[in-house]
Design an enzyme around this catalytic site. Structure first.
Site, mmCIF file in Angstrom:
data_model
loop_
_atom_site.group_PDB
_atom_site.id
_atom_site.type_symbol
_atom_site.label_atom_id
_atom_site.label_comp_id
_atom_site.label_asym_id
_atom_site.label_seq_id
_atom_site.Cartn_x
_atom_site.Cartn_y
_atom_site.Cartn_z
ATOM 1 N N ARG A 139 -11.239 10.770 10.322
ATOM 2 C CA ARG A 139 -10.386 10.835 9.609
ATOM 3 C C ARG A 139 -9.375 11.471 10.535
ATOM 4 O O ARG A 139 -7.904 10.711 10.507
ATOM 5 C CB ARG A 139 -10.273 11.083 8.077
ATOM 6 C CG ARG A 139 -11.524 10.354 6.502
ATOM 7 C CD ARG A 139 -10.618 10.842 5.610
ATOM 8 N NE ARG A 139 -12.295 9.957 4.893
ATOM 9 C CZ ARG A 139 -12.100 9.010 4.724
ATOM 10 N NH1 ARG A 139 -10.835 7.953 5.269
ATOM 11 N NH2 ARG A 139 -13.267 8.547 3.986
ATOM 12 N N MET A 195 -6.835 0.168 2.426
ATOM 13 C CA MET A 195 -7.657 0.756 1.458
ATOM 14 C C MET A 195 -8.717 2.380 2.981
ATOM 15 O O MET A 195 -9.818 1.980 3.189
ATOM 16 C CB MET A 195 -9.380 -0.292 1.821
ATOM 17 C CG MET A 195 -8.449 -1.469 1.110
ATOM 18 S SD MET A 195 -8.496 -1.036 -0.930
ATOM 19 C CE MET A 195 -10.195 -0.635 -0.958
ATOM 20 N N LEU A 217 -6.456 9.223 2.873
ATOM 21 C CA LEU A 217 -5.312 9.981 3.860
ATOM 22 C C LEU A 217 -5.806 11.822 3.471
ATOM 23 O O LEU A 217 -6.345 12.037 2.148
ATOM 24 C CB LEU A 217 -4.361 9.566 3.620
ATOM 25 C CG LEU A 217 -3.752 8.023 3.491
ATOM 26 C CD1 LEU A 217 -2.715 7.883 3.017
ATOM 27 C CD2 LEU A 217 -3.761 7.123 4.911
ATOM 28 N N HIS A 227 -1.538 1.151 -7.959
ATOM 29 C CA HIS A 227 -3.196 0.856 -7.822
ATOM 30 C C HIS A 227 -3.430 0.510 -8.712
ATOM 31 O O HIS A 227 -2.631 0.380 -9.980
ATOM 32 C CB HIS A 227 -3.794 2.066 -8.211
ATOM 33 C CG HIS A 227 -5.100 2.832 -8.917
ATOM 34 N ND1 HIS A 227 -6.006 2.602 -7.624
ATOM 35 C CD2 HIS A 227 -5.977 2.126 -10.404
ATOM 36 C CE1 HIS A 227 -7.370 2.716 -8.395
ATOM 37 N NE2 HIS A 227 -6.785 2.777 -9.884
ATOM 38 N N LEU A 281 -6.617 11.423 -4.595
ATOM 39 C CA LEU A 281 -6.775 10.377 -4.738
ATOM 40 C C LEU A 281 -6.123 10.332 -5.704
ATOM 41 O O LEU A 281 -7.379 9.644 -6.787
ATOM 42 C CB LEU A 281 -7.695 9.662 -4.432
ATOM 43 C CG LEU A 281 -8.441 8.560 -3.990
ATOM 44 C CD1 LEU A 281 -7.682 7.410 -2.887
ATOM 45 C CD2 LEU A 281 -9.420 8.286 -4.220
ATOM 46 N N GLN A 302 1.278 -9.640 -12.236
ATOM 47 C CA GLN A 302 2.249 -8.362 -13.226
ATOM 48 C C GLN A 302 2.351 -7.283 -11.535
ATOM 49 O O GLN A 302 3.401 -6.894 -11.838
ATOM 50 C CB GLN A 302 1.852 -6.896 -13.779
ATOM 51 C CG GLN A 302 1.096 -7.943 -15.330
ATOM 52 C CD GLN A 302 2.717 -8.407 -15.572
ATOM 53 O OE1 GLN A 302 3.767 -7.784 -15.985
ATOM 54 N NE2 GLN A 302 2.463 -9.264 -16.585
HETATM 55 C C1 GRF Z 1 -4.217 -4.422 -5.442
HETATM 56 O O1 GRF Z 1 -4.853 -5.270 -6.472
HETATM 57 C C2 GRF Z 1 -3.458 -3.197 -5.461
HETATM 58 O O2 GRF Z 1 -3.260 -2.676 -6.212
HETATM 59 C C3 GRF Z 1 -4.554 -2.226 -4.723
HETATM 60 O O3 GRF Z 1 -5.690 -3.777 -4.472
HETATM 61 C C4 GRF Z 1 -5.309 -5.049 -4.405
HETATM 62 C C5 GRF Z 1 -4.533 -5.168 -3.013
HETATM 63 O O4 GRF Z 1 -4.612 -6.620 -2.984
HETATM 64 N N1 GRF Z 1 -4.395 -1.324 -4.905
HETATM 65 P P1 GRF Z 1 -3.452 -7.205 -1.901
HETATM 66 O O5 GRF Z 1 -3.839 -6.959 -0.480
HETATM 67 O O6 GRF Z 1 -1.769 -6.515 -1.968
HETATM 68 O O7 GRF Z 1 -2.994 -8.612 -2.107
#
Ligand code: GRF
Length: 205
Positions: free
Chosen positions: A65, A90, A93, A109, A144, A173
């Site tokens: 990492r 994803m 960090l 999130h 995290l 949303q």
């Molecule tokens: C979203 O649901 C976000 O909240 C989460 O991962 C997903 C990413 O979707 N962290 P996108 O790549 O923005 O379409």
């Protein structure tokens, strides 16, 4: 003019929402770069098509990492960012990386934090039988999904919901919540005090 760097790993629909809002609302900011931890991230094509520079720092090429974060940080800092926007990024960090961007790194999130940090949030919300679910924009800290909350959006959990229907309701949303929160940062409306975020809603902005 503030510089925003967006980090993605996949679909990039939140990145897309931020780019669209920045352009449509003529924010005093430029999306300086979109950087992906995966070369096959679908979101890279949208960014490139909108004239935004893209880069890939492929996480699987680094053994640790710390190495990955160092290379990523160098790539990000070429753009002198005022704000880092994590949009479906994803990666966990390292503390030095988080410290370097303290106070200028936001994440979204897909849960009402502090409920359901980590992965599979929609499945866990359904399993827990909650009646409300949603999304949270927060400043990133070393723990995290635990940084100070900037904004939340709530949706109902409906009878018969599946991960697909619930995640789609939340994502819709997210696409208004995240651009709004990023815009607040750009307009210097956010201040942090004792681990809480204050949003300045006075009209002079
Ligand atoms: C979203 O649901 C976000 O909240 C989460 O991962 C997903 C990413 O979707 N962290 P996108 O790549 O923005 O379409």
């Amino acid at each position: 003019m503030k510089n925003i760097v967006i980090l993605i790993s996949g679909r990039g629909s939140n990145m897309e929402a931020v780019i669209r809002a920045a352009q449509a609302e003529q924010w005093p900011a430029r999306i300086a770069a979109v950087i992906s931890s995966r070369s096959d991230a679908p979101g890279l094509a949208f960014a490139a098509a909108h004239g935004i520079g893209t880069a890939v720092v492929e996480s699987k090429q680094y053994a640790t990492r710390a190495e990955f974060d160092a290379v990523l940080q160098a790539e990000i800092d070429r753009h002198a960012p005022d704000l880092l926007v994590l949009a479906g990024f994803m990666r966990i960090l390292t503390p030095p990386f988080v410290e370097h961007y303290a106070g200028r790194m936001l994440n979204i999130h897909p849960s009402l934090l502090p409920l359901f940090p980590g992965l599979s949030t929609h499945a866990r919300a359904l399993a827990a039988g909650v009646t409300e679910h949603g999304a949270t924009v927060h400043f990133v800290t070393a723990e995290l999904d635990h940084g100070p909350t900037v904004a939340q959006a709530t949706v109902p959990v409906l009878p018969g919901d599946t991960v697909e229907t619930l995640s789609a309701r939340v994502l819709e949303q997210e696409h208004t919540l995240y651009p709004r929160a990023v815009r607040w940062f750009i307009e210097d409306r956010l201040t942090q005090l004792n681990g809480a975020v204050h949003v300045d809603h006075t009209t002079h902005h």
